[in-house]
Design a protein around this motif. Structure first.
Motif, mmCIF file in Angstrom:
data_model
loop_
_atom_site.group_PDB
_atom_site.id
_atom_site.type_symbol
_atom_site.label_atom_id
_atom_site.label_comp_id
_atom_site.label_asym_id
_atom_site.label_seq_id
_atom_site.Cartn_x
_atom_site.Cartn_y
_atom_site.Cartn_z
ATOM 1 N N MET A 1 8.486 -3.273 -6.293
ATOM 2 C CA MET A 1 8.561 -3.494 -4.843
ATOM 3 C C MET A 1 8.319 -4.956 -4.476
ATOM 4 O O MET A 1 8.898 -5.447 -3.508
ATOM 5 N N ALA A 2 7.512 -5.650 -5.248
ATOM 6 C CA ALA A 2 7.284 -7.076 -4.986
ATOM 7 C C ALA A 2 8.573 -7.875 -5.197
ATOM 8 O O ALA A 2 8.920 -8.747 -4.386
ATOM 9 N N VAL A 3 9.287 -7.558 -6.264
ATOM 10 C CA VAL A 3 10.553 -8.256 -6.529
ATOM 11 C C VAL A 3 11.590 -7.889 -5.468
ATOM 12 O O VAL A 3 12.289 -8.768 -4.945
ATOM 13 N N LEU A 4 11.677 -6.611 -5.126
ATOM 14 C CA LEU A 4 12.622 -6.206 -4.083
ATOM 15 C C LEU A 4 12.274 -6.892 -2.760
ATOM 16 O O LEU A 4 13.171 -7.359 -2.054
ATOM 17 N N SER A 5 11.004 -6.994 -2.439
ATOM 18 C CA SER A 5 10.589 -7.664 -1.199
ATOM 19 C C SER A 5 10.990 -9.133 -1.200
ATOM 20 O O SER A 5 11.434 -9.665 -0.184
ATOM 21 N N SER A 6 10.852 -9.765 -2.342
ATOM 22 C CA SER A 6 11.258 -11.166 -2.472
ATOM 23 C C SER A 6 12.770 -11.311 -2.284
ATOM 24 O O SER A 6 13.245 -12.211 -1.574
ATOM 25 N N LEU B 1 4.282 -0.636 4.722
ATOM 26 C CA LEU B 1 3.027 0.069 4.459
ATOM 27 C C LEU B 1 2.030 -0.155 5.594
ATOM 28 O O LEU B 1 1.320 0.771 6.000
ATOM 29 N N TYR B 2 2.001 -1.359 6.116
ATOM 30 C CA TYR B 2 1.109 -1.657 7.244
ATOM 31 C C TYR B 2 1.501 -0.836 8.480
ATOM 32 O O TYR B 2 0.642 -0.259 9.144
ATOM 33 N N MET B 3 2.792 -0.771 8.744
ATOM 34 C CA MET B 3 3.243 -0.005 9.913
ATOM 35 C C MET B 3 2.957 1.483 9.750
ATOM 36 O O MET B 3 2.597 2.157 10.722
ATOM 37 N N TRP B 4 3.089 1.994 8.538
ATOM 38 C CA TRP B 4 2.734 3.399 8.305
ATOM 39 C C TRP B 4 1.243 3.608 8.581
ATOM 40 O O TRP B 4 0.850 4.619 9.147
ATOM 41 N N GLN B 5 0.441 2.621 8.178
ATOM 42 C CA GLN B 5 -1.003 2.715 8.428
ATOM 43 C C GLN B 5 -1.291 2.654 9.925
ATOM 44 O O GLN B 5 -2.129 3.408 10.427
ATOM 45 N N VAL B 6 -0.579 1.805 10.644
ATOM 46 C CA VAL B 6 -0.747 1.714 12.101
ATOM 47 C C VAL B 6 -0.398 3.054 12.756
ATOM 48 O O VAL B 6 -1.106 3.519 13.652
ATOM 49 N N ALA C 1 1.158 -7.541 11.674
ATOM 50 C CA ALA C 1 2.521 -7.028 11.481
ATOM 51 C C ALA C 1 3.530 -8.175 11.452
ATOM 52 O O ALA C 1 4.426 -8.193 10.595
ATOM 53 N N LYS C 2 3.395 -9.119 12.372
ATOM 54 C CA LYS C 2 4.326 -10.268 12.397
ATOM 55 C C LYS C 2 4.257 -11.049 11.099
ATOM 56 O O LYS C 2 5.280 -11.431 10.531
ATOM 57 N N ALA D 1 7.767 -4.905 1.998
ATOM 58 C CA ALA D 1 7.069 -3.690 1.553
ATOM 59 C C ALA D 1 5.680 -3.615 2.176
ATOM 60 O O ALA D 1 5.269 -2.553 2.656
ATOM 61 N N GLU D 2 4.965 -4.721 2.196
ATOM 62 C CA GLU D 2 3.644 -4.736 2.831
ATOM 63 C C GLU D 2 3.752 -4.450 4.321
ATOM 64 O O GLU D 2 2.895 -3.770 4.891
ATOM 65 N N TYR D 3 4.796 -4.947 4.951
ATOM 66 C CA TYR D 3 5.009 -4.679 6.373
ATOM 67 C C TYR D 3 5.206 -3.174 6.609
ATOM 68 O O TYR D 3 4.591 -2.596 7.514
#
Length: 177
Positions: A164-169, A17-22, A4-5, A13-15
């Motif tokens: 989402m990749a561009v927005l994350s950047s 999605l990861y937290m939703w998975q957690v 997560a860190k 965005a990956e964070y």
């Protein structure tokens, strides 16, 4: 906690999605920290001190999920706040005259979001960023279940993923300013 860190620092965005998975993993483990410890934490090659921090992190998430009454479904408020922040940035970028490429990318993605919104039956209360994340998370779940994904859906997810990749950047840039 460790993943997560890393994801929080690198790609918002990956964070999310990861937290939703957690959250889903915690639910699947029935909020039992001993199951989480043996099934997840103990699998990491870390010192006992780091593993204790990881257990404390999961315990904190479990407590927050109970307090927020999202044991069955829903997302942690801290994660929802980040989604809202990302959407605010998205709205700012759409209004920024210098962001021609961002606008073009979003408007190329928009038909897929409109279609996805219809399929979900989601109303206007679900913003475009949350809808994009819902689509990406849905595909992640389908892949984990080894279900077939149609070529049209794959094309839509590719486009939404690029957006989402561009927005994350842009989010990372905005945070470092």
């Amino acid at each position: 906690m460790l993943i997560a860190k890393q994801k929080r620092a690198e790609n918002i965005a990956e964070y999310i999605l990861y937290m939703w998975q957690v959250e889903d993993i915690i639910r699947a483990c029935r909020f039992d920290i001993s199951v989480i410890k043996s099934g997840l934490v103990d699998k990491f090659s870390q010192t006992e001190e780091v593993k204790a921090e990881m257990v404390a992190w999961y315990e904190n998430l479990i407590e927050m999920m109970h307090v927020e009454k999202i044991e069955e479904k829903g997302h942690l408020q801290i994660v929802k706040n980040i989604v809202a922040d990302a959407n605010s940035l998205h709205m700012e970028l759409l209004q920024e005259p210098k962001e021609i490429q961002y606008n073009a990318l979003f408007f190329k993605t928009l038909p897929y979001l409109v279609d996805f919104r219809k399929k979900l039956g989601a109303g206007a209360e679900v913003d475009d960023v949350e809808l994009s994340l819902d689509a990406l998370y849905g595909i992640l779940m389908l892949r984990l279940q080894k279900k077939e994904i149609t070529p049209d859906t794959q094309e839509a997810i590719k486009q939404i993923g690029q957006f989402m990749a561009v927005l994350s950047s842009k989010y990372k840039e905005a945070e470092s300013d």
